[in-house]
Scaffold this motif. Sequence first.
Motif, short mmCIF file in Angstrom:
data_model
loop_
_atom_site.label_atom_id
_atom_site.label_comp_id
_atom_site.label_asym_id
_atom_site.label_seq_id
_atom_site.Cartn_x
_atom_site.Cartn_y
_atom_site.Cartn_z
N LYS A 24 2.71 101.90 11.27
CA LYS A 24 1.87 101.65 12.44
C LYS A 24 0.68 100.88 11.95
N ASP A 42 4.13 99.74 15.85
CA ASP A 42 4.98 100.02 14.69
C ASP A 42 5.75 98.77 14.30
N VAL B 54 0.73 102.83 23.00
CA VAL B 54 1.07 103.53 21.75
C VAL B 54 0.58 104.96 21.82
#
Lengths: 74, 74
Positions: A24, A42, B54
């Motif tokens: 990440k 990611d 995310v």
Amino acid sequence: MAGIKYEIKENKGVLSESPKGWKKELNLVSWNDRTAKYDIRDWSQEHDKMGKGVTLTVEELRELKNILNNMDLS
Amino acid sequence: MAGIKYEIKENKGVLSESPKGWKKELNLVSWNDRTAKYDIRDWSQEHDKMGKGVTLTVEELRELKNILNNMDLS
């Protein structure tokens, strides 16, 4: 990601790494030849595969920094 | 997002707001009744629609904070 062109201009840091080697990362990424934006997502080891993520302007990143500095993350 | 159950447990801050009222937010979100994780994404005004984003663990958020504090964002 068919049809999406991207170039990682700068790696700003790694937030974590998975057992499979995906990381990440916070990067400065240019999408489709446009001006580079900050980006958290990611990436596979070779940066040839990516997960979902968010792109952020410098203003948003600055605001995020303020928010994080006012949170108790210990 | 059919089939995905989510609950915003806590709003940690707003990074930006679009002219249409969507906000990029840092939240603590529980997905499918699992333990809540930190999450950065765009949300509609009513929080009934969301963009890609995310999810982050507290360790990743801490690392992100360190990275941001070592960057020149002025």
